[in-house]
Design an enzyme around this catalytic site. Sequence first.
Site, PDB file in Angstrom:
ATOM      1  N   ILE A 150       0.831  -1.209   0.000  1.00  0.00           N
ATOM      2  CA  ILE A 150       0.000   0.000   0.000  1.00  0.00           C
ATOM      3  C   ILE A 150       0.865   1.258   0.000  1.00  0.00           C
ATOM      4  O   ILE A 150       0.629   2.195  -0.771  1.00  0.00           O
ATOM      5  CB  ILE A 150      -0.941   0.002   1.232  1.00  0.00           C
ATOM      6  CG1 ILE A 150      -1.847  -1.221   1.204  1.00  0.00           C
ATOM      7  CG2 ILE A 150      -1.757   1.302   1.303  1.00  0.00           C
ATOM      8  CD1 ILE A 150      -2.711  -1.379  -0.024  1.00  0.00           C
TER       9      ILE A 150
ATOM     10  N   LYS B 275     -13.922   0.319   7.387  1.00  0.00           N
ATOM     11  CA  LYS B 275     -12.921  -0.477   6.648  1.00  0.00           C
ATOM     12  C   LYS B 275     -13.085  -1.973   6.931  1.00  0.00           C
ATOM     13  O   LYS B 275     -13.103  -2.812   6.020  1.00  0.00           O
ATOM     14  CB  LYS B 275     -11.519  -0.010   7.054  1.00  0.00           C
ATOM     15  CG  LYS B 275     -10.409  -0.925   6.657  1.00  0.00           C
ATOM     16  CD  LYS B 275     -10.213  -0.960   5.152  1.00  0.00           C
ATOM     17  CE  LYS B 275      -9.386  -2.147   4.748  1.00  0.00           C
ATOM     18  NZ  LYS B 275      -8.719  -1.984   3.489  1.00  0.00           N
TER      19      LYS B 275
ATOM     20  N   LYS C 279      -4.300 -14.846  -5.231  1.00  0.00           N
ATOM     21  CA  LYS C 279      -5.293 -14.682  -6.298  1.00  0.00           C
ATOM     22  C   LYS C 279      -4.568 -14.447  -7.622  1.00  0.00           C
ATOM     23  O   LYS C 279      -3.338 -14.383  -7.660  1.00  0.00           O
ATOM     24  CB  LYS C 279      -6.280 -13.554  -5.981  1.00  0.00           C
ATOM     25  CG  LYS C 279      -5.680 -12.171  -5.947  1.00  0.00           C
ATOM     26  CD  LYS C 279      -6.802 -11.156  -5.743  1.00  0.00           C
ATOM     27  CE  LYS C 279      -6.285  -9.751  -5.928  1.00  0.00           C
ATOM     28  NZ  LYS C 279      -7.343  -8.755  -5.781  1.00  0.00           N
TER      29      LYS C 279
ATOM     30  N   CYS D 216      -6.033  -9.272   3.865  1.00  0.00           N
ATOM     31  CA  CYS D 216      -7.106  -8.334   4.217  1.00  0.00           C
ATOM     32  C   CYS D 216      -8.385  -9.081   4.543  1.00  0.00           C
ATOM     33  O   CYS D 216      -8.838  -9.125   5.677  1.00  0.00           O
ATOM     34  CB  CYS D 216      -7.344  -7.394   3.052  1.00  0.00           C
ATOM     35  SG  CYS D 216      -5.814  -6.683   2.459  1.00  0.00           S
TER      36      CYS D 216
HETATM   37  N1  SAJ Z   1     -12.151 -14.525  -3.820  1.00  0.00           N
HETATM   38  C1  SAJ Z   1     -13.041 -15.568  -4.042  1.00  0.00           C
HETATM   39  N2  SAJ Z   1     -14.199 -15.309  -4.726  1.00  0.00           N
HETATM   40  C2  SAJ Z   1     -14.471 -14.062  -5.212  1.00  0.00           C
HETATM   41  C3  SAJ Z   1     -13.578 -13.005  -4.973  1.00  0.00           C
HETATM   42  C4  SAJ Z   1     -12.408 -13.271  -4.264  1.00  0.00           C
HETATM   43  O1  SAJ Z   1     -12.805 -16.707  -3.631  1.00  0.00           O
HETATM   44  O2  SAJ Z   1     -15.526 -13.912  -5.841  1.00  0.00           O
HETATM   45  C5  SAJ Z   1     -10.898 -14.774  -3.081  1.00  0.00           C
HETATM   46  C6  SAJ Z   1      -9.627 -14.396  -3.867  1.00  0.00           C
HETATM   47  O3  SAJ Z   1      -9.246 -15.408  -4.725  1.00  0.00           O
HETATM   48  C7  SAJ Z   1      -8.644 -14.145  -2.743  1.00  0.00           C
HETATM   49  C8  SAJ Z   1      -9.508 -13.553  -1.641  1.00  0.00           C
HETATM   50  O4  SAJ Z   1     -10.844 -13.909  -1.962  1.00  0.00           O
HETATM   51  O5  SAJ Z   1      -8.057 -15.341  -2.274  1.00  0.00           O
HETATM   52  C9  SAJ Z   1      -9.407 -12.050  -1.489  1.00  0.00           C
HETATM   53  O6  SAJ Z   1      -9.309 -11.440  -2.763  1.00  0.00           O
HETATM   54  P1  SAJ Z   1     -10.129 -10.139  -3.198  1.00  0.00           P
HETATM   55  O7  SAJ Z   1      -9.790  -9.864  -4.604  1.00  0.00           O
HETATM   56  O8  SAJ Z   1     -11.556 -10.313  -2.864  1.00  0.00           O
HETATM   57  O9  SAJ Z   1      -9.629  -9.004  -2.208  1.00  0.00           O
HETATM   58  P2  SAJ Z   1      -8.178  -8.449  -1.750  1.00  0.00           P
HETATM   59  O10 SAJ Z   1      -7.824  -9.117  -0.457  1.00  0.00           O
HETATM   60  O11 SAJ Z   1      -7.166  -8.517  -2.848  1.00  0.00           O
HETATM   61  O12 SAJ Z   1      -8.518  -6.900  -1.501  1.00  0.00           O
HETATM   62  C10 SAJ Z   1      -9.526  -6.552  -0.563  1.00  0.00           C
HETATM   63  C11 SAJ Z   1     -10.454  -5.497  -1.183  1.00  0.00           C
HETATM   64  N3  SAJ Z   1     -11.621  -5.280  -0.340  1.00  0.00           N
HETATM   65  C12 SAJ Z   1     -12.886  -5.311  -0.848  1.00  0.00           C
HETATM   66  O13 SAJ Z   1     -13.113  -5.523  -2.012  1.00  0.00           O
HETATM   67  C13 SAJ Z   1     -14.001  -5.040   0.108  1.00  0.00           C
HETATM   68  C14 SAJ Z   1      -9.671  -4.184  -1.353  1.00  0.00           C
HETATM   69  O14 SAJ Z   1     -10.543  -3.158  -1.827  1.00  0.00           O
HETATM   70  C15 SAJ Z   1      -9.047  -3.757  -0.033  1.00  0.00           C
HETATM   71  O15 SAJ Z   1      -8.270  -2.569  -0.195  1.00  0.00           O
HETATM   72  C16 SAJ Z   1      -8.127  -4.868   0.407  1.00  0.00           C
HETATM   73  O16 SAJ Z   1      -8.912  -6.057   0.618  1.00  0.00           O
HETATM   74  C17 SAJ Z   1      -7.439  -4.445   1.706  1.00  0.00           C
HETATM   75  O17 SAJ Z   1      -6.236  -4.101   1.657  1.00  0.00           O
HETATM   76  O18 SAJ Z   1      -8.102  -4.370   2.742  1.00  0.00           O
END
Ligand code: SAJ
Length: 406
Positions: free
Chosen positions: A12, A200, A314, A254
């Site tokens: 970040i 958050k 991911k 996160c």
């Molecule tokens: N995942 C699934 N199914 C989905 C979406 C994601 O299984 O439909 C999995 C991904 O493969 C991964 C995990 O969830 O393993 C998290 O990935 P992500 O893309 O959902 O999120 P992050 O962790 O990369 O980023 C999140 C985001 N938060 C939200 O969308 C509410 C981002 O905006 C934040 O800034 C970040 O967390 C953070 O730093 O808090």
Amino acid sequence: MNQVCVLGLGYIGLPTALMLAACGNRVTGVDIDANLLAQLRQGNVTFEEDGLQELYAKAIHNISFESIVPQAPMYIVAVPTPYNKTTKKIDVKYVLSAIDNVLDVCDDGAIIVIESTVSPGTTDKFIRPFIQNHVRGGNVHLVHAPERIIPGKMIKELRENSRTIGADSTEVAEAVRDMYMTFCVGDIVLTSIRTAEMTKVVENTYRDINIAFANELAKICRQDNMDVYEIIKISNMHPRVDILQPGPGVGGHCISVDPWFLVGDYPSLSLLIHEARKINDSMPGFVLQRIQDIKKENSLPQDATVGFYGITYKEDVDDTRESPTMQLYDQMQLHLGGGNAVFFDPMCQGKVLDGQVESFEEFLEKSDLVVIMVGHGHIRENVEKLGSKIVLDTRNICALPGCYKL
Ligand code: SAJ
């Protein structure tokens, strides 16, 4: 020209510091890692992210990378906030240490913006008392402005996402808003610190629960051989339904962490949140069970080699923290019953797992059964090379006939 110091040049802090510098602010980026500073000074960004190297080129005239915190009117703290895996409570040691370094040098009236995600109440419980005990004369203003950018789209989201700024006074909130407005075109909401902390964590918890729902549906659909992807696709055509995708688990630093802050602090009130966490944490084990079933169905010997494609948390990122594959690796000895495993990830720098191979060809050659754990662009482009293999696709990216799904 605003002068800003960013503490912590990780996932970040680095893009934020570069964006601020590229948009006309004078920035000092500070980190305790000498290797990271050396790499940045040599002109290399330290992790893979679309557009980051280009942003570096635009920023370089306005930024320096230092190990010592300078005097500045505004500081942004973007250091890690790990949590204790047993108590589920936040560990604020890096935040407090960064603030301590700021207090050594800052002027009266300096603003310290915390961007790191913290559990709701952290500012009152830990940060304010720490400052009261450590302030060397003068006064500092605290602000919580949690980051919201998603790895993979960080640069675009830094510019476009709306932001929340929690502060004790409107005057301070507006000063911080003006600084963010040098690069952010999204709405900027001013509120209290406590509300900013909570929103958050709520945002990430909402996503975790939504993914847990998708994962639970995947398990239900598996039981009776229904197509969960088609069911979610059709359901999402309803104007008020928006279900996320099932997968092999939830990783990253996160979504798989922040809900625990609520469970840790409000155990008797966070039942849904806790259950969702448990469902998502059960998915690597579910994948291992699917592997056993598929091996049996195809009469593969117990010691057949399972090839896991993807180690990062991911697609198209190089971050392996809390990744489903890492979680699965920890449980593997129990479930694979001594079977062999190989791992491959084209995004992954260096060797992080035993059995990790470096080339896709070697990976294919060694694998009797391929499990797609991450849907990197690389595998989407090479999916036909899996043609002769038994494949379990946990990310629904492969349309090969006979391919198994979650
Ligand atoms: N995942 C699934 N199914 C989905 C979406 C994601 O299984 O439909 C999995 C991904 O493969 C991964 C995990 O969830 O393993 C998290 O990935 P992500 O893309 O959902 O999120 P992050 O962790 O990369 O980023 C999140 C985001 N938060 C939200 O969308 C509410 C981002 O905006 C934040 O800034 C970040 O967390 C953070 O730093 O808090």
